[in-house]
Motif scaffolding. Structure first.
Motif, PDB file in Angstrom:
ATOM      1  N   PHE A  18      -7.199  -3.201   0.970  1.00 38.12           N
ATOM      2  CA  PHE A  18      -6.294  -3.986   0.133  1.00 38.12           C
ATOM      3  C   PHE A  18      -6.626  -3.789  -1.341  1.00 38.12           C
ATOM      4  O   PHE A  18      -5.723  -3.648  -2.171  1.00 38.12           O
ATOM      5  CB  PHE A  18      -6.395  -5.467   0.516  1.00 38.12           C
ATOM      6  CG  PHE A  18      -5.573  -6.362  -0.349  1.00 38.12           C
ATOM      7  CD1 PHE A  18      -4.196  -6.422  -0.196  1.00 38.12           C
ATOM      8  CD2 PHE A  18      -6.170  -7.136  -1.328  1.00 38.12           C
ATOM      9  CE1 PHE A  18      -3.429  -7.249  -0.987  1.00 38.12           C
ATOM     10  CE2 PHE A  18      -5.409  -7.962  -2.131  1.00 38.12           C
ATOM     11  CZ  PHE A  18      -4.042  -8.020  -1.957  1.00 38.12           C
ATOM     12  N   ARG A  19      -7.900  -3.762  -1.686  1.00 38.70           N
ATOM     13  CA  ARG A  19      -8.293  -3.567  -3.084  1.00 38.70           C
ATOM     14  C   ARG A  19      -7.860  -2.194  -3.597  1.00 38.70           C
ATOM     15  O   ARG A  19      -7.422  -2.055  -4.742  1.00 38.70           O
ATOM     16  CB  ARG A  19      -9.805  -3.719  -3.240  1.00 38.70           C
ATOM     17  CG  ARG A  19     -10.258  -5.141  -3.185  1.00 38.70           C
ATOM     18  CD  ARG A  19     -11.729  -5.255  -3.428  1.00 38.70           C
ATOM     19  NE  ARG A  19     -12.140  -6.634  -3.283  1.00 38.70           N
ATOM     20  CZ  ARG A  19     -13.378  -7.033  -3.182  1.00 38.70           C
ATOM     21  NH1 ARG A  19     -14.363  -6.164  -3.208  1.00 38.70           N
ATOM     22  NH2 ARG A  19     -13.664  -8.308  -3.055  1.00 38.70           N
ATOM     23  N   LYS A  20      -7.978  -1.170  -2.749  1.00 46.58           N
ATOM     24  CA  LYS A  20      -7.548   0.170  -3.158  1.00 46.58           C
ATOM     25  C   LYS A  20      -6.048   0.208  -3.392  1.00 46.58           C
ATOM     26  O   LYS A  20      -5.568   0.771  -4.384  1.00 46.58           O
ATOM     27  CB  LYS A  20      -7.935   1.195  -2.094  1.00 46.58           C
ATOM     28  CG  LYS A  20      -9.417   1.472  -2.041  1.00 46.58           C
ATOM     29  CD  LYS A  20      -9.736   2.488  -0.973  1.00 46.58           C
ATOM     30  CE  LYS A  20     -11.226   2.739  -0.885  1.00 46.58           C
ATOM     31  NZ  LYS A  20     -11.557   3.711   0.150  1.00 46.58           N
ATOM     32  N   TYR A  21      -5.284  -0.383  -2.482  1.00 44.71           N
ATOM     33  CA  TYR A  21      -3.835  -0.408  -2.641  1.00 44.71           C
ATOM     34  C   TYR A  21      -3.442  -1.214  -3.874  1.00 44.71           C
ATOM     35  O   TYR A  21      -2.528  -0.835  -4.601  1.00 44.71           O
ATOM     36  CB  TYR A  21      -3.156  -1.002  -1.406  1.00 44.71           C
ATOM     37  CG  TYR A  21      -3.098  -0.062  -0.225  1.00 44.71           C
ATOM     38  CD1 TYR A  21      -2.737   1.270  -0.392  1.00 44.71           C
ATOM     39  CD2 TYR A  21      -3.401  -0.496   1.054  1.00 44.71           C
ATOM     40  CE1 TYR A  21      -2.683   2.137   0.681  1.00 44.71           C
ATOM     41  CE2 TYR A  21      -3.346   0.360   2.141  1.00 44.71           C
ATOM     42  CZ  TYR A  21      -2.981   1.674   1.945  1.00 44.71           C
ATOM     43  OH  TYR A  21      -2.928   2.517   2.999  1.00 44.71           O
ATOM     44  N   TRP A  22      -4.103  -2.331  -4.113  1.00 41.72           N
ATOM     45  CA  TRP A  22      -3.791  -3.179  -5.260  1.00 41.72           C
ATOM     46  C   TRP A  22      -4.052  -2.434  -6.568  1.00 41.72           C
ATOM     47  O   TRP A  22      -3.281  -2.542  -7.511  1.00 41.72           O
ATOM     48  CB  TRP A  22      -4.588  -4.475  -5.187  1.00 41.72           C
ATOM     49  CG  TRP A  22      -4.168  -5.458  -6.231  1.00 41.72           C
ATOM     50  CD1 TRP A  22      -4.875  -5.832  -7.317  1.00 41.72           C
ATOM     51  CD2 TRP A  22      -2.936  -6.158  -6.309  1.00 41.72           C
ATOM     52  NE1 TRP A  22      -4.166  -6.723  -8.059  1.00 41.72           N
ATOM     53  CE2 TRP A  22      -2.959  -6.949  -7.471  1.00 41.72           C
ATOM     54  CE3 TRP A  22      -1.798  -6.190  -5.513  1.00 41.72           C
ATOM     55  CZ2 TRP A  22      -1.908  -7.754  -7.844  1.00 41.72           C
ATOM     56  CZ3 TRP A  22      -0.749  -6.999  -5.897  1.00 41.72           C
ATOM     57  CH2 TRP A  22      -0.813  -7.769  -7.043  1.00 41.72           C
ATOM     58  N   ARG A  23      -5.151  -1.653  -6.610  1.00 39.96           N
ATOM     59  CA  ARG A  23      -5.466  -0.881  -7.809  1.00 39.96           C
ATOM     60  C   ARG A  23      -4.364   0.141  -8.098  1.00 39.96           C
ATOM     61  O   ARG A  23      -3.947   0.321  -9.241  1.00 39.96           O
ATOM     62  CB  ARG A  23      -6.816  -0.187  -7.634  1.00 39.96           C
ATOM     63  CG  ARG A  23      -7.297   0.491  -8.905  1.00 39.96           C
ATOM     64  CD  ARG A  23      -8.620   1.162  -8.720  1.00 39.96           C
ATOM     65  NE  ARG A  23      -8.413   2.356  -7.914  1.00 39.96           N
ATOM     66  CZ  ARG A  23      -9.302   2.858  -7.063  1.00 39.96           C
ATOM     67  NH1 ARG A  23     -10.443   2.257  -6.886  1.00 39.96           N
ATOM     68  NH2 ARG A  23      -9.050   3.938  -6.387  1.00 39.96           N
ATOM     69  N   VAL A  24      -3.874   0.795  -7.054  1.00 36.81           N
ATOM     70  CA  VAL A  24      -2.803   1.777  -7.236  1.00 36.81           C
ATOM     71  C   VAL A  24      -1.524   1.086  -7.703  1.00 36.81           C
ATOM     72  O   VAL A  24      -0.829   1.571  -8.599  1.00 36.81           O
ATOM     73  CB  VAL A  24      -2.556   2.555  -5.922  1.00 36.81           C
ATOM     74  CG1 VAL A  24      -1.296   3.395  -6.008  1.00 36.81           C
ATOM     75  CG2 VAL A  24      -3.750   3.432  -5.603  1.00 36.81           C
ATOM     76  N   LEU A  25      -1.210  -0.075  -7.134  1.00 40.48           N
ATOM     77  CA  LEU A  25      -0.003  -0.791  -7.537  1.00 40.48           C
ATOM     78  C   LEU A  25      -0.074  -1.271  -8.980  1.00 40.48           C
ATOM     79  O   LEU A  25       0.939  -1.300  -9.679  1.00 40.48           O
ATOM     80  CB  LEU A  25       0.240  -1.978  -6.604  1.00 40.48           C
ATOM     81  CG  LEU A  25       0.778  -1.616  -5.223  1.00 40.48           C
ATOM     82  CD1 LEU A  25       0.860  -2.854  -4.351  1.00 40.48           C
ATOM     83  CD2 LEU A  25       2.129  -0.948  -5.329  1.00 40.48           C
ATOM     84  N   LYS A  26      -1.259  -1.641  -9.441  1.00 44.49           N
ATOM     85  CA  LYS A  26      -1.397  -2.072 -10.826  1.00 44.49           C
ATOM     86  C   LYS A  26      -1.189  -0.905 -11.792  1.00 44.49           C
ATOM     87  O   LYS A  26      -0.702  -1.089 -12.904  1.00 44.49           O
ATOM     88  CB  LYS A  26      -2.777  -2.711 -11.067  1.00 44.49           C
ATOM     89  CG  LYS A  26      -2.885  -4.103 -10.486  1.00 44.49           C
ATOM     90  CD  LYS A  26      -4.071  -4.860 -11.030  1.00 44.49           C
ATOM     91  CE  LYS A  26      -5.369  -4.200 -10.686  1.00 44.49           C
ATOM     92  NZ  LYS A  26      -6.546  -5.001 -11.036  1.00 44.49           N
ATOM     93  N   LEU A  27      -1.576   0.296 -11.385  1.00 39.81           N
ATOM     94  CA  LEU A  27      -1.414   1.470 -12.244  1.00 39.81           C
ATOM     95  C   LEU A  27       0.008   2.039 -12.204  1.00 39.81           C
ATOM     96  O   LEU A  27       0.414   2.759 -13.113  1.00 39.81           O
ATOM     97  CB  LEU A  27      -2.394   2.570 -11.825  1.00 39.81           C
ATOM     98  CG  LEU A  27      -3.866   2.297 -12.080  1.00 39.81           C
ATOM     99  CD1 LEU A  27      -4.715   3.408 -11.485  1.00 39.81           C
ATOM    100  CD2 LEU A  27      -4.143   2.162 -13.557  1.00 39.81           C
ATOM    101  N   ALA A  28       0.741   1.719 -11.157  1.00 36.10           N
ATOM    102  CA  ALA A  28       2.084   2.281 -10.993  1.00 36.10           C
ATOM    103  C   ALA A  28       3.045   1.681 -12.008  1.00 36.10           C
ATOM    104  O   ALA A  28       2.889   0.548 -12.457  1.00 36.10           O
ATOM    105  CB  ALA A  28       2.589   2.007  -9.578  1.00 36.10           C
ATOM    106  N   ARG A  29       4.025   2.481 -12.380  1.00 39.84           N
ATOM    107  CA  ARG A  29       5.047   1.999 -13.296  1.00 39.84           C
ATOM    108  C   ARG A  29       6.396   2.531 -12.825  1.00 39.84           C
ATOM    109  O   ARG A  29       6.484   3.466 -12.040  1.00 39.84           O
ATOM    110  CB  ARG A  29       4.768   2.464 -14.720  1.00 39.84           C
ATOM    111  CG  ARG A  29       4.801   3.972 -14.876  1.00 39.84           C
ATOM    112  CD  ARG A  29       4.709   4.393 -16.324  1.00 39.84           C
ATOM    113  NE  ARG A  29       4.658   5.831 -16.422  1.00 39.84           N
ATOM    114  CZ  ARG A  29       5.704   6.638 -16.329  1.00 39.84           C
ATOM    115  NH1 ARG A  29       6.895   6.147 -16.099  1.00 39.84           N
ATOM    116  NH2 ARG A  29       5.567   7.942 -16.446  1.00 39.84           N
TER     117      ARG A  29
END
Length: 65
Positions: A18-29
């Motif tokens: 979940f933390r890995k996915y959340w990090r990617v979602l925060k970087l996505a635009r």
């Protein structure tokens, strides 16, 4: 006697994932319009090329036997 270190086993894989996915979602635009159009054009061209290759192979299989 020499003790061998045992590897640490993690059982809570879901939280780490979940933390890995959340990090990617925060970087996505959201892509800009021109960027999206270029990506869509390249994807459409790829689909057409693969379809054309498949059609050519299909026609060759009909003619060869």
């Amino acid at each position: 006697m020499v003790e061998i270190a045992k590897p640490e086993i993690k059982f809570n894989v879901g939280e780490e994932l979940f933390r890995k996915y959340w990090r990617v979602l925060k970087l996505a635009r959201r892509p800009k319009r021109d960027e999206f159009q270029k990506i869509a054009l390249v994807a459409a061209a790829g689909i057409l090329i693969v379809g054309l290759i498949g059609f050519i192979i299909y026609e060759l299989m009909l003619l060869l036997p």
